[in-house]
Motif scaffolding. Structure first.
Motif, PDB file in Angstrom:
ATOM      1  N   ASP A 185       0.823  -1.209   0.000  1.00  0.00           N
ATOM      2  CA  ASP A 185       0.000   0.000   0.000  1.00  0.00           C
ATOM      3  C   ASP A 185       0.857   1.259   0.000  1.00  0.00           C
ATOM      4  OD1 ASP A 185       0.975  -0.491   2.536  1.00  0.00           O
ATOM      5  OD2 ASP A 185      -0.749   0.411   3.544  1.00  0.00           O
ATOM      6  N   LYS A 186       2.170   1.097   0.244  1.00  0.00           N
ATOM      7  CA  LYS A 186       3.080   2.250   0.270  1.00  0.00           C
ATOM      8  C   LYS A 186       4.107   2.199  -0.855  1.00  0.00           C
ATOM      9  CE  LYS A 186       2.957   1.955   5.346  1.00  0.00           C
ATOM     10  NZ  LYS A 186       2.486   0.556   5.402  1.00  0.00           N
ATOM     11  N   GLU A 187       4.464   0.996  -1.315  1.00  0.00           N
ATOM     12  CA  GLU A 187       5.510   0.833  -2.318  1.00  0.00           C
ATOM     13  C   GLU A 187       4.964   0.100  -3.544  1.00  0.00           C
ATOM     14  OE1 GLU A 187       8.372   2.121  -1.911  1.00  0.00           O
ATOM     15  OE2 GLU A 187       8.614   2.389   0.253  1.00  0.00           O
ATOM     16  N   PRO A 188       5.523   0.380  -4.736  1.00  0.00           N
ATOM     17  CA  PRO A 188       5.108  -0.366  -5.938  1.00  0.00           C
ATOM     18  C   PRO A 188       5.598  -1.811  -5.881  1.00  0.00           C
ATOM     19  CG  PRO A 188       6.929   1.115  -6.446  1.00  0.00           C
ATOM     20  CD  PRO A 188       6.507   1.438  -5.051  1.00  0.00           C
ATOM     21  N   TRP A 189       5.015  -2.666  -6.700  1.00  0.00           N
ATOM     22  CA  TRP A 189       5.351  -4.083  -6.692  1.00  0.00           C
ATOM     23  C   TRP A 189       6.841  -4.309  -6.955  1.00  0.00           C
ATOM     24  CZ3 TRP A 189       4.860  -8.749  -5.179  1.00  0.00           C
ATOM     25  CH2 TRP A 189       5.437  -9.807  -5.887  1.00  0.00           C
ATOM     26  N   GLU A 190       7.458  -3.504  -7.819  1.00  0.00           N
ATOM     27  CA  GLU A 190       8.867  -3.691  -8.149  1.00  0.00           C
ATOM     28  C   GLU A 190       9.752  -3.564  -6.904  1.00  0.00           C
ATOM     29  OE1 GLU A 190       6.522  -2.849 -11.570  1.00  0.00           O
ATOM     30  OE2 GLU A 190       6.809  -1.669  -9.732  1.00  0.00           O
ATOM     31  N   VAL A 191       9.427  -2.610  -6.034  1.00  0.00           N
ATOM     32  CA  VAL A 191      10.214  -2.416  -4.814  1.00  0.00           C
ATOM     33  C   VAL A 191       9.999  -3.581  -3.848  1.00  0.00           C
ATOM     34  CG1 VAL A 191      10.545  -0.935  -2.795  1.00  0.00           C
ATOM     35  CG2 VAL A 191      10.175   0.095  -5.047  1.00  0.00           C
ATOM     36  N   VAL A 192       8.746  -4.014  -3.706  1.00  0.00           N
ATOM     37  CA  VAL A 192       8.442  -5.132  -2.812  1.00  0.00           C
ATOM     38  C   VAL A 192       9.078  -6.417  -3.334  1.00  0.00           C
ATOM     39  CG1 VAL A 192       6.588  -6.555  -1.871  1.00  0.00           C
ATOM     40  CG2 VAL A 192       6.309  -4.077  -1.988  1.00  0.00           C
ATOM     41  N   ARG A 193       9.034  -6.624  -4.653  1.00  0.00           N
ATOM     42  CA  ARG A 193       9.653  -7.818  -5.247  1.00  0.00           C
ATOM     43  C   ARG A 193      11.158  -7.818  -4.986  1.00  0.00           C
ATOM     44  NH1 ARG A 193      12.434  -9.803  -9.456  1.00  0.00           N
ATOM     45  NH2 ARG A 193      11.720 -11.764 -10.431  1.00  0.00           N
ATOM     46  N   ALA A 194      11.791  -6.649  -5.107  1.00  0.00           N
ATOM     47  CA  ALA A 194      13.229  -6.555  -4.848  1.00  0.00           C
ATOM     48  C   ALA A 194      13.550  -6.914  -3.399  1.00  0.00           C
ATOM     49  CB  ALA A 194      13.719  -5.146  -5.173  1.00  0.00           C
ATOM     50  N   GLU A 195      12.697  -6.494  -2.462  1.00  0.00           N
ATOM     51  CA  GLU A 195      12.914  -6.850  -1.059  1.00  0.00           C
ATOM     52  C   GLU A 195      12.812  -8.358  -0.868  1.00  0.00           C
ATOM     53  OE1 GLU A 195      10.797  -6.271   3.317  1.00  0.00           O
ATOM     54  OE2 GLU A 195      10.508  -4.731   1.790  1.00  0.00           O
ATOM     55  N   LYS A 230      15.370 -10.950   1.326  1.00  0.00           N
ATOM     56  CA  LYS A 230      14.828 -12.138   2.006  1.00  0.00           C
ATOM     57  C   LYS A 230      15.165 -13.438   1.279  1.00  0.00           C
ATOM     58  CE  LYS A 230      11.150  -9.295   3.965  1.00  0.00           C
ATOM     59  NZ  LYS A 230      11.846  -9.022   5.229  1.00  0.00           N
ATOM     60  N   GLY A 231      15.935 -13.357   0.174  1.00  0.00           N
ATOM     61  CA  GLY A 231      16.466 -14.546  -0.490  1.00  0.00           C
ATOM     62  C   GLY A 231      15.450 -15.399  -1.213  1.00  0.00           C
ATOM     63  N   LEU A 232      14.368 -14.806  -1.718  1.00  0.00           N
ATOM     64  CA  LEU A 232      13.342 -15.571  -2.422  1.00  0.00           C
ATOM     65  C   LEU A 232      13.699 -15.655  -3.905  1.00  0.00           C
ATOM     66  CD1 LEU A 232      10.732 -16.788  -1.214  1.00  0.00           C
ATOM     67  CD2 LEU A 232       9.481 -14.901  -2.260  1.00  0.00           C
ATOM     68  N   PRO A 233      13.586 -16.833  -4.525  1.00  0.00           N
ATOM     69  CA  PRO A 233      13.838 -16.930  -5.969  1.00  0.00           C
ATOM     70  C   PRO A 233      12.892 -16.030  -6.762  1.00  0.00           C
ATOM     71  CG  PRO A 233      13.780 -19.108  -4.964  1.00  0.00           C
ATOM     72  CD  PRO A 233      13.313 -18.152  -3.922  1.00  0.00           C
ATOM     73  N   GLY A 234      13.365 -15.515  -7.877  1.00  0.00           N
ATOM     74  CA  GLY A 234      12.578 -14.585  -8.668  1.00  0.00           C
ATOM     75  C   GLY A 234      11.268 -15.160  -9.172  1.00  0.00           C
ATOM     76  N   ASP A 235      11.275 -16.445  -9.594  1.00  0.00           N
ATOM     77  CA  ASP A 235      10.048 -17.034 -10.121  1.00  0.00           C
ATOM     78  C   ASP A 235       8.995 -17.206  -9.019  1.00  0.00           C
ATOM     79  OD1 ASP A 235      11.696 -18.946  -8.898  1.00  0.00           O
ATOM     80  OD2 ASP A 235      10.762 -20.597 -10.004  1.00  0.00           O
ATOM     81  N   VAL A 236       9.454 -17.462  -7.784  1.00  0.00           N
ATOM     82  CA  VAL A 236       8.513 -17.585  -6.671  1.00  0.00           C
ATOM     83  C   VAL A 236       7.879 -16.223  -6.380  1.00  0.00           C
ATOM     84  CG1 VAL A 236       8.283 -18.126  -4.215  1.00  0.00           C
ATOM     85  CG2 VAL A 236       9.753 -19.529  -5.671  1.00  0.00           C
ATOM     86  N   ASP A 290       7.452 -13.824  -8.508  1.00  0.00           N
ATOM     87  CA  ASP A 290       6.531 -13.512  -9.602  1.00  0.00           C
ATOM     88  C   ASP A 290       5.207 -14.254  -9.437  1.00  0.00           C
ATOM     89  OD1 ASP A 290       8.403 -11.864 -10.751  1.00  0.00           O
ATOM     90  OD2 ASP A 290       9.242 -13.431 -12.041  1.00  0.00           O
ATOM     91  N   ARG A 291       5.263 -15.465  -8.914  1.00  0.00           N
ATOM     92  CA  ARG A 291       4.033 -16.231  -8.672  1.00  0.00           C
ATOM     93  C   ARG A 291       3.191 -15.528  -7.599  1.00  0.00           C
ATOM     94  NH1 ARG A 291      -0.054 -18.671 -10.066  1.00  0.00           N
ATOM     95  NH2 ARG A 291      -0.535 -20.804  -9.453  1.00  0.00           N
ATOM     96  N   ILE A 292       3.858 -15.005  -6.560  1.00  0.00           N
ATOM     97  CA  ILE A 292       3.140 -14.243  -5.528  1.00  0.00           C
ATOM     98  C   ILE A 292       2.476 -13.025  -6.155  1.00  0.00           C
ATOM     99  CG2 ILE A 292       3.413 -12.864  -3.427  1.00  0.00           C
ATOM    100  CD1 ILE A 292       5.705 -14.727  -2.643  1.00  0.00           C
ATOM    101  N   GLY A 293       3.197 -12.388  -7.075  1.00  0.00           N
ATOM    102  CA  GLY A 293       2.657 -11.205  -7.748  1.00  0.00           C
ATOM    103  C   GLY A 293       1.359 -11.479  -8.480  1.00  0.00           C
ATOM    104  N   GLU A 294       1.178 -12.694  -8.978  1.00  0.00           N
ATOM    105  CA  GLU A 294      -0.063 -13.041  -9.677  1.00  0.00           C
ATOM    106  C   GLU A 294      -1.257 -13.080  -8.719  1.00  0.00           C
ATOM    107  OE1 GLU A 294       0.648 -16.764 -11.563  1.00  0.00           O
ATOM    108  OE2 GLU A 294       2.332 -16.029 -12.792  1.00  0.00           O
ATOM    109  N   PHE A 295      -0.986 -13.369  -7.446  1.00  0.00           N
ATOM    110  CA  PHE A 295      -2.070 -13.426  -6.459  1.00  0.00           C
ATOM    111  C   PHE A 295      -2.399 -12.041  -5.893  1.00  0.00           C
ATOM    112  CE2 PHE A 295      -0.520 -17.893  -6.085  1.00  0.00           C
ATOM    113  CZ  PHE A 295      -1.721 -18.544  -6.339  1.00  0.00           C
ATOM    114  N   VAL A 296      -1.375 -11.274  -5.551  1.00  0.00           N
ATOM    115  CA  VAL A 296      -1.614 -10.026  -4.824  1.00  0.00           C
ATOM    116  C   VAL A 296      -2.266  -8.942  -5.680  1.00  0.00           C
ATOM    117  CG1 VAL A 296       0.229 -10.453  -3.174  1.00  0.00           C
ATOM    118  CG2 VAL A 296       0.739  -9.178  -5.269  1.00  0.00           C
TER     119      VAL A 296
END
Length: 719
Positions: A437-447, A452-458, A460-466
């Motif tokens: 609600d404060k940051e764009p998806w690109e910033v949250v994905r980078a975090e 937090k060491g999450l693979p990029g494809d994982v 991106d899958r979260i991004g499809e839900f949120v």
């Protein structure tokens, strides 16, 4: 203990970093005539700092080994090893502070310069002729200023009393150690001033200077030892200086806190009354809990936000912290008192060591207004009432268009499971999602990926839900849609999320029946960061505003059980009154400005005024009768007030009525009751004043804004 050791090492690292910066900047602050000394000072101070760094690195490795032993136990007593690591980390921190202190002492003295010598006694001189202020442009004030400027000025920068005392004590300690070491100390050196103390250092010889600085460093470490008497004496002296200087300081308020003015308090009272009336309308009882709790009560309940808890100093008994919210103390209250069911509200201050944003209503001390229902009831029944309460409050406050974002904790966990997030990373990833609600998806994905060491494809899958968001029933039907009798969406197939969707269907139907579904938005990006939520979660935001969340809450079925072992399901909501207040204040000030008026600070209904002198006692007598009848009245403190002043005060304060009398009215046993809104007055028998006044003020209703600030002799009003 491992966490304590890590925190201590973090502090030591910061101290060593500051030491390196102080040493590095020595060439830029040392006078030209001392340029030859720079190399010796840097070498000596660098040697002390390097010794601290070696100790730091050794303990850092020790803490790393203990951390591994705690996670994968191969030590028969890992907690003992952790305690030893924490102790060693504490010693390293002391050593780092000792190095930083020595570097600061040298740097500070160089900047302050040589202490000024006492000025010699002035020779008597013949009195000069008086100056002509207008003729020569130099007056007495300028002459005094000039004379004062020439008296015993010290070079360099001036220090405060407390800083000077601290510097003098530490310098004296260091110099005494150098003298006692007898390492190349000039026999003729006098140590009454730091200029002479610095001469005791063999600055031309880096090796000797380094040895002397090591002696000074050890002495400073002894001076600052928390267990030694020297530090106690130093702190007592500093306290005395600060207390004696306190009366000269300009007062200021703590960061993240604020004072409230009378008109602001009037606005806040309006907000509290509206919120409380909704709570009472739903049959809630009121409770109160201490402003501080045992530290163990609060820790482990707020996820990454636990670092924002205010810890209190140990007073020789219990470890305490200021409450972070009202929910955890409520859960402790329910567990401690063995309560099975309760519907309660609580309005009180909470404290968070957050970075304040005053313009957005974010403070370190602020009020929360909580409404919670605890107890085992039918599915979603209490949840629906809590959301209905929230909608009613936001409608009554009339802050503007809003929406209540809603999600389910089990949906979040299921979506992370489906995306391939390891269970141990669920909460950290939820904290990242909570920032959408404060940051764009690109910033949250980078975090998620970089921090937090999450693979990029994982990710991106979260991004499809949120990105899924919409009207409750529409999105619910989309997620639960079937093909050939089988669910198709992953969230409808996963057992945890399927159960959550079934609960949400019941909730939405209840809310629709209570006419509270309109402002609800089903939003899968909502992820409340607090660890204790177990079911439905929600957050209210104003549309088009930049104030953030104004209310939030959810279901927490496990929290009470953390304190008693017996689980008591609960659900609640918390209203962020500070942000609500900021919006209401802005609205009311705009309303008052548009009407060329002000916000009322009092609720006074009648001003008792007199015409003539010596009528103070009579005004007080009439005011007392009005108070006894329940009328809010004032009488004025001036013994012989002017009528213009009394009328002006009534108009400015928005007081609707005035009681007027003079000697003539007293002799007849009557008073005049003047309606300042209508500009009319009536004669009332003094014996009937209280009854008549009570009836008249009842017709005016609530008066919050003085809408016409009248000039003298004109009528004004309020609403």
């Amino acid at each position: 203990m491992v966490a304590v050791a890590t925190s201590l090492l973090r502090c030591a690292a910061l101290s060593l970093k500051r030491t390196a910066a102080l040493i590095e900047r020595l060439p830029s602050i040392i006078p030209e005539d001392g340029a030859a000394s720079v190399g010796a000072l840097q070498t000596g101070l660098g040697g002390v700092a390097n010794a601290s760094m070696l100790s730091f690195e050794a303990v850092q490795e020790q803490v790393a080994r203990v951390t591994v032993a705690v996670v994968v136990p191969d030590d028969p007593a890992p907690s003992l090893a952790a305690a030893d690591a924490a102790y060693c980390a504490l010693r390293v921190l002391q050593q780092a502070i000792q190095s930083e202190t020595l570097a600061a002492v040298v740097s500070l003295r160089i900047q302050e310069g040589v202490p000024a010598a006492e000025p010699p006694a002035a020779e008597p001189v013949a009195e000069a002729p008086a100056a002509e202020p207008a003729a020569n442009g130099v007056g007495k004030a300028a002459k005094k200023k000039k004379e004062k400027k020439g008296k015993g000025e010290a070079t360099g920068m001036a220090l405060g009393l407390g800083t000077s005392l601290l510097r003098k004590t530490l310098e004296g300690t260091a110099a005494a150690a150098v003298v006692a070491s007898a390492v190349s100390t000039p026999a003729s050196a006098s140590f009454d001033s730091l200029a002479a103390q610095l001469l005791s250092l063999s600055l031309e010889d880096p090796e000797t200077a380094a040895q002397q600085l090591r002696f000074a460093s050890v002495a400073i470490n002894s001076q600052l030892d928390p267990a030694g008497p020297a530090l106690v004496q130093l702190m007592a002296a500093l306290t005395s200086v600060l207390e004696s200087n306190a009366v000269q300081r300009k007062p200021k308020i703590a960061k993240g806190a604020r004072d409230f003015y009378p008109d602001q308090m009037a606005i806040r009272e309006v907000a509290f009354n509206k919120i409380t009336s909704v709570f009472k309308r739903h049959g809630a009882v009121s409770i109160d809990t201490p402003v501080f709790e045992l530290r163990e009560t609060l820790t482990g309940k707020y996820g990454e936000d636990s670092k924002l808890i205010y810890d209190l100093a140990d007073q020789g008994g219990e470890l305490l912290s200021l409450r972070y919210d009202l929910t955890v103390p409520f859960a402790r209250y329910v567990a401690l008192n063995s309560i099975a069911t309760i519907k309660r509200y609580h309005i009180a201050k909470v404290y968070r060591r957050d970075q304040p944003q005053m313009n957005r209503g974010r403070f370190r001390e602020f009020f929360q207004c909580d409404f919670d229902i605890a107890g085992a009831y039918s599915t979603m029944v209490p949840d629906a009432e809590v959301l209905k309460v929230l909608v009613e409050i936001l409608d009554d406050l009339d802050l503007g268009e809003y929406e209540v974002k809603l999600n389910h904790r089990k949906l979040l966990d299921a979506m992370l499971d489906i995306a391939g997030v390891p269970p141990q990373k669920f909460r950290p990833i939820c904290s990242a999602i909570d920032k959408l609600d404060k940051e764009p998806w690109e910033v949250v994905r980078a975090e998620m990926t970089e921090e937090k060491g999450l693979p990029g494809d994982v990710a991106d899958r979260i991004g499809e839900f949120v990105i899924l968001r919409g009207k409750p029933m529409e999105l619910l039907n989309k997620l639960t849609a079937e093909a050939e009798g089988q669910a198709t969406h992953p969230l409808a197939i996963h057992p945890e999320s399927a159960a959550a969707l079934a609960e949400l269907k019941i909730l939405f139907e209840f809310l629709e029946g209570m006419d509270a579904l309109g402002p609800i938005v089903f939003d899968l990006s909502l992820a409340r960061g607090l660890d204790y939520y177990t079911g439905v979660i929600y957050e209210a935001v104003l549309l088009g505003g930049n104030v953030g969340s104004i209310a939030a809450g959810g279901r927490y079925d496990k929290l009470v059980g953390m304190f008693s072992g017996k689980e008591v399901p609960a659900v609640g909501v918390s209203i962020g009154i500070e942000r609500v207040f900021a919006i209401m204040e802005s609205q009311m000030r705009a309303e008052a400005a548009a009407a060329n008026g002000t916000i009322r600070e009092t609720e006074t209904q009648v001003l008792v005024a007199s015409i003539g002198n010596g009528l103070q006692k009579k005004r007080m007598q009439l005011a007392s009768k009005l108070w006894a009848a329940g009328v809010k009245a004032e009488f004025g403190f001036k013994p012989n007030p002017k009528m213009a002043d009394q009328l002006g005060y009534a108009l400015k304060a928005g007081i609707p009525y005035m009681v007027l009398f003079g000697e003539d009215e007293i002799s007849k046993g009557v008073v005049k009751l003047k309606d300042l809104d209508a500009g009319t007055e009536e004669v009332v028998a003094e014996s009937e004043l209280a009854v008549v006044a009570l009836a008249r003020v009842a017709t005016k209703g609530e008066r919050r804004v003085v809408f016409a600030t009248a000039k003298e002799g004109e009528d004004g009003g309020a609403k």
